[in-house]
Write a protein that holds these residues in place. Structure first.
Motif, PDB file in Angstrom:
ATOM      1  N   SER A 192      -6.600  -4.042  -0.310  1.00 27.48           N
ATOM      2  CA  SER A 192      -6.819  -3.395   1.016  1.00 27.48           C
ATOM      3  C   SER A 192      -5.925  -1.744   1.026  1.00 27.48           C
ATOM      4  O   SER A 192      -6.335  -1.053   1.807  1.00 27.48           O
ATOM      5  CB  SER A 192      -6.688  -4.176   2.374  1.00 27.48           C
ATOM      6  OG  SER A 192      -7.045  -3.695   3.546  1.00 27.48           O
ATOM      7  N   ALA A 193      -4.777  -2.083   0.856  1.00 24.76           N
ATOM      8  CA  ALA A 193      -3.797  -0.871   1.081  1.00 24.76           C
ATOM      9  C   ALA A 193      -4.350  -0.074   0.075  1.00 24.76           C
ATOM     10  O   ALA A 193      -4.008   1.320   0.442  1.00 24.76           O
ATOM     11  CB  ALA A 193      -2.409  -1.512   0.568  1.00 24.76           C
ATOM     12  N   VAL A 194      -4.716  -0.260  -1.180  1.00 26.19           N
ATOM     13  CA  VAL A 194      -5.032   0.983  -1.935  1.00 26.19           C
ATOM     14  C   VAL A 194      -6.347   1.514  -1.508  1.00 26.19           C
ATOM     15  O   VAL A 194      -6.239   2.749  -1.486  1.00 26.19           O
ATOM     16  CB  VAL A 194      -5.480   0.222  -3.333  1.00 26.19           C
ATOM     17  CG1 VAL A 194      -6.094   1.197  -4.539  1.00 26.19           C
ATOM     18  CG2 VAL A 194      -4.150  -0.278  -4.043  1.00 26.19           C
ATOM     19  N   VAL A 195      -7.372   0.798  -1.011  1.00 30.45           N
ATOM     20  CA  VAL A 195      -8.477   1.646  -0.506  1.00 30.45           C
ATOM     21  C   VAL A 195      -8.091   2.390   0.814  1.00 30.45           C
ATOM     22  O   VAL A 195      -8.561   3.566   0.803  1.00 30.45           O
ATOM     23  CB  VAL A 195      -9.653   0.515   0.069  1.00 30.45           C
ATOM     24  CG1 VAL A 195     -10.626   0.953   0.852  1.00 30.45           C
ATOM     25  CG2 VAL A 195     -10.130  -0.398  -1.318  1.00 30.45           C
ATOM     26  N   LEU A 196      -7.300   1.999   1.571  1.00 28.56           N
ATOM     27  CA  LEU A 196      -6.753   2.624   2.757  1.00 28.56           C
ATOM     28  C   LEU A 196      -6.072   4.101   2.430  1.00 28.56           C
ATOM     29  O   LEU A 196      -6.464   5.091   3.075  1.00 28.56           O
ATOM     30  CB  LEU A 196      -5.830   1.900   3.689  1.00 28.56           C
ATOM     31  CG  LEU A 196      -5.224   2.490   4.925  1.00 28.56           C
ATOM     32  CD1 LEU A 196      -6.496   2.907   5.899  1.00 28.56           C
ATOM     33  CD2 LEU A 196      -4.160   1.634   5.326  1.00 28.56           C
ATOM     34  N   LEU A 197      -5.270   3.980   1.494  1.00 28.35           N
ATOM     35  CA  LEU A 197      -4.392   5.188   0.989  1.00 28.35           C
ATOM     36  C   LEU A 197      -5.466   6.133   0.148  1.00 28.35           C
ATOM     37  O   LEU A 197      -4.876   7.234   0.227  1.00 28.35           O
ATOM     38  CB  LEU A 197      -3.488   4.760   0.241  1.00 28.35           C
ATOM     39  CG  LEU A 197      -2.240   3.810   1.081  1.00 28.35           C
ATOM     40  CD1 LEU A 197      -1.078   3.334   0.054  1.00 28.35           C
ATOM     41  CD2 LEU A 197      -1.735   4.754   2.001  1.00 28.35           C
ATOM     42  N   SER A 198      -6.368   5.628  -0.525  1.00 32.31           N
ATOM     43  CA  SER A 198      -7.127   6.456  -1.096  1.00 32.31           C
ATOM     44  C   SER A 198      -7.949   7.199  -0.357  1.00 32.31           C
ATOM     45  O   SER A 198      -8.573   8.345  -0.934  1.00 32.31           O
ATOM     46  CB  SER A 198      -8.256   5.715  -2.109  1.00 32.31           C
ATOM     47  OG  SER A 198      -7.528   4.923  -3.004  1.00 32.31           O
ATOM     48  N   GLY A 199      -8.197   6.968   0.895  1.00 35.68           N
ATOM     49  CA  GLY A 199      -9.061   7.952   1.707  1.00 35.68           C
ATOM     50  C   GLY A 199      -8.598   8.802   2.598  1.00 35.68           C
ATOM     51  O   GLY A 199      -8.963   9.427   3.422  1.00 35.68           O
ATOM     52  N   PRO A 237     -16.243   4.117   4.135  1.00 42.13           N
ATOM     53  CA  PRO A 237     -16.168   2.978   3.114  1.00 42.13           C
ATOM     54  C   PRO A 237     -14.683   2.807   2.998  1.00 42.13           C
ATOM     55  O   PRO A 237     -14.298   1.540   2.838  1.00 42.13           O
ATOM     56  CB  PRO A 237     -16.725   3.540   1.891  1.00 42.13           C
ATOM     57  CG  PRO A 237     -16.863   5.090   1.897  1.00 42.13           C
ATOM     58  CD  PRO A 237     -17.076   5.110   3.552  1.00 42.13           C
ATOM     59  N   PHE A 238     -13.787   3.701   3.225  1.00 38.19           N
ATOM     60  CA  PHE A 238     -12.421   3.659   3.484  1.00 38.19           C
ATOM     61  C   PHE A 238     -11.983   2.621   4.139  1.00 38.19           C
ATOM     62  O   PHE A 238     -11.147   1.620   4.340  1.00 38.19           O
ATOM     63  CB  PHE A 238     -11.709   5.025   3.177  1.00 38.19           C
ATOM     64  CG  PHE A 238     -12.072   5.713   1.920  1.00 38.19           C
ATOM     65  CD1 PHE A 238     -11.371   5.361   0.498  1.00 38.19           C
ATOM     66  CD2 PHE A 238     -12.830   6.767   1.989  1.00 38.19           C
ATOM     67  CE1 PHE A 238     -11.984   6.240  -0.476  1.00 38.19           C
ATOM     68  CE2 PHE A 238     -12.936   7.526   0.779  1.00 38.19           C
ATOM     69  CZ  PHE A 238     -12.634   7.161  -0.260  1.00 38.19           C
ATOM     70  N   ILE A 239     -12.291   3.122   5.561  1.00 38.91           N
ATOM     71  CA  ILE A 239     -11.643   2.578   6.624  1.00 38.91           C
ATOM     72  C   ILE A 239     -12.108   1.261   6.939  1.00 38.91           C
ATOM     73  O   ILE A 239     -11.575   0.083   7.013  1.00 38.91           O
ATOM     74  CB  ILE A 239     -11.950   3.436   7.787  1.00 38.91           C
ATOM     75  CG1 ILE A 239     -11.178   4.755   7.754  1.00 38.91           C
ATOM     76  CG2 ILE A 239     -11.450   2.554   9.045  1.00 38.91           C
ATOM     77  CD1 ILE A 239     -11.357   5.433   9.024  1.00 38.91           C
ATOM     78  N   LEU A 240     -13.477   0.910   6.718  1.00 38.83           N
ATOM     79  CA  LEU A 240     -14.096  -0.572   7.002  1.00 38.83           C
ATOM     80  C   LEU A 240     -13.671  -1.297   5.765  1.00 38.83           C
ATOM     81  O   LEU A 240     -13.608  -2.467   5.945  1.00 38.83           O
ATOM     82  CB  LEU A 240     -15.720  -0.452   7.285  1.00 38.83           C
ATOM     83  CG  LEU A 240     -15.801   0.196   8.527  1.00 38.83           C
ATOM     84  CD1 LEU A 240     -17.460   0.161   8.891  1.00 38.83           C
ATOM     85  CD2 LEU A 240     -15.165  -0.075   9.813  1.00 38.83           C
ATOM     86  N   GLY A 241     -13.774  -0.585   4.380  1.00 38.43           N
ATOM     87  CA  GLY A 241     -13.347  -1.453   3.492  1.00 38.43           C
ATOM     88  C   GLY A 241     -12.094  -2.068   3.549  1.00 38.43           C
ATOM     89  O   GLY A 241     -11.769  -3.086   3.177  1.00 38.43           O
ATOM     90  N   SER A 242     -11.036  -1.259   3.834  1.00 38.46           N
ATOM     91  CA  SER A 242      -9.503  -1.767   4.167  1.00 38.46           C
ATOM     92  C   SER A 242      -9.660  -2.914   5.288  1.00 38.46           C
ATOM     93  O   SER A 242      -8.942  -3.621   4.912  1.00 38.46           O
ATOM     94  CB  SER A 242      -8.614  -0.626   4.609  1.00 38.46           C
ATOM     95  OG  SER A 242      -7.356  -0.858   4.765  1.00 38.46           O
ATOM     96  N   ALA A 243     -10.435  -2.714   6.437  1.00 30.99           N
ATOM     97  CA  ALA A 243     -10.464  -3.564   7.349  1.00 30.99           C
ATOM     98  C   ALA A 243     -11.124  -4.843   6.908  1.00 30.99           C
ATOM     99  O   ALA A 243     -10.448  -5.876   7.003  1.00 30.99           O
ATOM    100  CB  ALA A 243     -11.411  -3.306   8.362  1.00 30.99           C
ATOM    101  N   GLY A 245      -2.181  -8.669  11.942  1.00 28.21           N
ATOM    102  CA  GLY A 245      -2.733  -8.548  13.623  1.00 28.21           C
ATOM    103  C   GLY A 245      -2.528  -6.943  13.733  1.00 28.21           C
ATOM    104  O   GLY A 245      -3.499  -6.331  14.659  1.00 28.21           O
ATOM    105  N   GLY A 246      -1.658  -6.374  13.306  1.00 27.08           N
ATOM    106  CA  GLY A 246      -1.199  -4.943  13.694  1.00 27.08           C
ATOM    107  C   GLY A 246      -2.142  -3.982  13.143  1.00 27.08           C
ATOM    108  O   GLY A 246      -2.132  -2.831  13.872  1.00 27.08           O
ATOM    109  N   THR A 247      -2.866  -4.291  12.497  1.00 24.81           N
ATOM    110  CA  THR A 247      -3.781  -3.271  11.692  1.00 24.81           C
ATOM    111  C   THR A 247      -5.406  -3.506  12.384  1.00 24.81           C
ATOM    112  O   THR A 247      -6.131  -2.416  12.417  1.00 24.81           O
ATOM    113  CB  THR A 247      -4.048  -3.605  10.138  1.00 24.81           C
ATOM    114  OG1 THR A 247      -4.692  -4.617   9.907  1.00 24.81           O
ATOM    115  CG2 THR A 247      -2.774  -3.272   9.499  1.00 24.81           C
ATOM    116  N   ARG A 248      -5.815  -4.599  12.997  1.00 20.82           N
ATOM    117  CA  ARG A 248      -7.116  -4.902  13.263  1.00 20.82           C
ATOM    118  C   ARG A 248      -7.741  -4.012  14.041  1.00 20.82           C
ATOM    119  O   ARG A 248      -8.909  -3.134  13.687  1.00 20.82           O
ATOM    120  CB  ARG A 248      -7.164  -6.308  13.553  1.00 20.82           C
ATOM    121  CG  ARG A 248      -8.804  -6.750  13.691  1.00 20.82           C
ATOM    122  CD  ARG A 248      -8.870  -8.544  14.099  1.00 20.82           C
ATOM    123  NE  ARG A 248      -8.149  -9.236  12.864  1.00 20.82           N
ATOM    124  CZ  ARG A 248      -7.862 -10.488  12.900  1.00 20.82           C
ATOM    125  NH1 ARG A 248      -8.102 -10.976  14.029  1.00 20.82           N
ATOM    126  NH2 ARG A 248      -7.336 -10.793  11.716  1.00 20.82           N
TER     127      ARG A 248
END
Length: 582
Positions: free
Chosen positions: A214-221, A24-30, A149-152
């Motif tokens: 998205s940044a919050v979700v990414l860092l939370s995991g 959920p963290f990685i795909l939620g952030s994506a 683009g750099g994250t996708r």
């Protein structure tokens, strides 16, 4: 998530990291990053036309260039990840950079002096934007390309690294594309509608908000992720193979030659491999290189003075390991398949850019009080891809496996995608032919900005066909590259899709520019154009490219077959032997 996946999620990992808890963290952030990007890029052409008074074809060309940059930047991110800092730090930095860029884009809509005076659509008396206004906008968009683009595809590589089993990685690949297409659907409908009908400032502001979430979700995991470390630049070793093979071009490799092939083990300790005549078709573990592309094998042939007394390399630009040679061969073998996918992206890019311009001139009303934004028509392609991916993952592929006892290979899935893409281009040509007939029937009214009395919903048909094709060929390519590439190039392998898409946007701009220079088919007034001829040319080239792909796929042999594919090959061999005996 299936029951099997849930059970695996509960199983402890050896390193305490990774697994389905990261899902959920990685795909939620994506999802949030894609939503944020699509809210800007999906409506950029219309924004340039209506707010910056840019001519229609020029605006479409700019939109293609921006989309190309957004899809090319993951390559730089993947190289940076593989060679220097690892995948996770690049994703975090890109997410924050994207947030800054979207704040700047929002300012272009909120601050009046950052835009030229408003002008009616189709008017010939519009004031062009100043160089300063365009510079501020383009800087903001450039940062969007670098950040979003750099994250996708780095997120895709990060997600795949959380699992060890190819089956689980395939699930991640499929659901990654489902979620980014779903995010694209929301961005292309909800956010675009807000921008067109309510406020550009509000629409862009919501994109920035999605980026922040998205940044919050990414860092939370962060505490759950496996964070693969950088392994050093893989490209240096690959370049050494080319240089070493060239410098040893006149070296003769014979059974009588006392030299040996040379391989790296245990992080760099060198061991001599058996000679070519002893193991002509051996594996890499202690044996000679493969016989395909054998002119490169010279790079791993040990000559006098190329090793130190302790067995290490004395001249790395004259001597490479067998592993380096074989890794480079993988790239050469897969290049024809990859190149065949470039024109798919070219055709899609041309279709998306011209579809928005077509929609601006057609009847977009649905019911008495609602008009569909022109940029929102591309959502039909995104929706058909997302729906097709869900059906493939949960219904069609399992059913196919039960009926045939095997799963379609990545090459087969990509081939089906080629077919649907060609069908979509032909459908675009037919729809434009019908639109052009209506325009010619009302020749006197066909000035710029005139609405053709034909429903724009006809544009949905070709977009749906192309979307179904994307559900086959993009995940199929990701699975193929991630599975076949050397481990040190895993992040770069997923970035190959980004390169394909980016080249598609760039080359589509070149194709359209060539057509504009050599023909009169694409004037600024779309109602006076010959778009159907453009689409038919694209259709013919797409069919020719499909034929090229079939030839490449027929010649390709998997380097890392899955267990079930190995069983199928053994069964085919047994059947052939039985036939011979009979």
């Amino acid at each position: 998530m299936s029951k099997e996946e849930s059970q695996e999620a509960e199983a402890p990992k050896k390193d305490g990291k990774g697994g389905w808890i990261t899902f959920p963290f990685i795909l939620g952030s994506a999802f949030g990053m894609t939503l944020a990007a699509s809210g800007v890029t999906a409506n950029l052409t219309v924004y340039l036309i209506k707010q910056y008074n840019v001519k229609s074809i020029d605006a479409a060309q700019i939109g293609n260039i921006v989309n190309g940059c957004i899809n090319l930047s993951p390559v730089a991110g993947a190289i940076l990840s593989d060679a220097f800092v690892g995948c996770y730090p690049v994703i975090v930095f890109s997410t924050l950079l994207s947030l800054l860029s979207l704040v700047l884009v929002t300012l272009t809509a909120a601050v009046k002096w950052l835009r030229p005076p408003p002008c009616a659509f189709g008017s010939a008396d519009c004031q062009s934007a100043s160089s300063g206004q365009l510079a501020f906008l383009y800087i903001a968009i450039a940062l969007t390309a670098a950040g979003c683009g750099g994250t996708r595809f780095n997120m895709l590589a990060l997600g795949a690294s959380q699992f060890d089993k190819p089956r689980d990685q395939t699930v991640i690949f499929n659901w990654f594309f489902v979620l980014i297409y779903a995010a694209g659907i929301i961005g292309t409908t909800v956010l675009v509608f807000i921008e067109d009908s309510i406020s550009w400032t509000l629409g862009f502001g919501l994109s920035a908000t999605a980026n922040a979430a998205s940044a919050v979700v990414l860092l939370s995991g962060a505490k759950y992720y496996r964070k693969p470390a950088a392994q050093g630049s893989p490209f240096t070793g690959l370049l050494q193979v080319v240089v070493a093979a060239f410098r040893k071009w006149n070296v003769t490799i014979t059974p009588a030659n006392p030299s040996y092939y040379f391989r790296a083990i245990n992080g760099g300790n060198i061991n001599r491999a058996k000679t070519l005549d002893q193991t002509p078709n051996g594996s890499l573990l202690g044996r000679a290189p493969t016989q395909s592309l054998r002119f490169l094998n010279r790079a791993a042939w040990i000559c006098d003075g190329e090793t130190k007394p302790n067995g290490s390399v004395a001249k790395p630009w004259r001597l490479c390991s067998v592993e380096q040679v074989e890794d480079f061969k993988v790239l050469l073998r897969i290049f024809p398949l990859w190149s065949s996918s470039i024109f798919i992206s070219v055709s899609i890019s041309i279709q998306l850019g011209l579809t928005v311009l077509q929609a601006l001139t057609m009847d977009r009303t649905v019911g008495p009080h609602f008009s569909v934004p022109a940029s929102s028509f591309v959502v039909s392609s995104l929706a058909s891809t997302a729906i097709s991916l869900c059906l493939l993952d949960r219904f069609l592929l399992p059913l196919w496996h039960r009926l045939t006892r095997h799963t379609p290979t990545p090459l087969q899935r990509v081939g089906v995608g080629h077919f649907f893409n060609a069908a979509g281009m032909a459908a675009s040509a037919l729809v434009e032919h019908a639109r052009a007939r209506v325009v010619r029937a009302h020749r006197k009214e066909s000035e710029a900005g005139w609405v053709v009395p034909m429903s724009a919903l006809w544009l949905v048909v070709p977009l749906v066909l192309v979307g179904v094709g994307e559900a086959f060929h993009f995940p199929g390519q990701v699975a193929l590259y991630y599975r076949e590439f050397p481990s040190m190039l895993r992040n770069t392998s997923t970035g190959l899709i980004a390169v394909t898409i980016a080249l598609g946007f760039y080359l589509s701009t070149a194709v359209i520019d060539l057509i504009r220079r050599t023909t009169g088919w694409l004037p600024d007034n779309i109602n006076a154009s010959r778009l159907e001829k453009v689409y038919w040319i694209v259709t013919v080239l797409t069919i020719a490219n499909f034929s090229y792909y079939i030839a490449c796929a027929a010649l390709y042999r998997y380097q890392n077959p899955l267990p079930e594919e190995e069983e199928e090959e053994e069964e085919e061999g047994r059947q052939q032997q039985l036939n011979v005996n009979d």
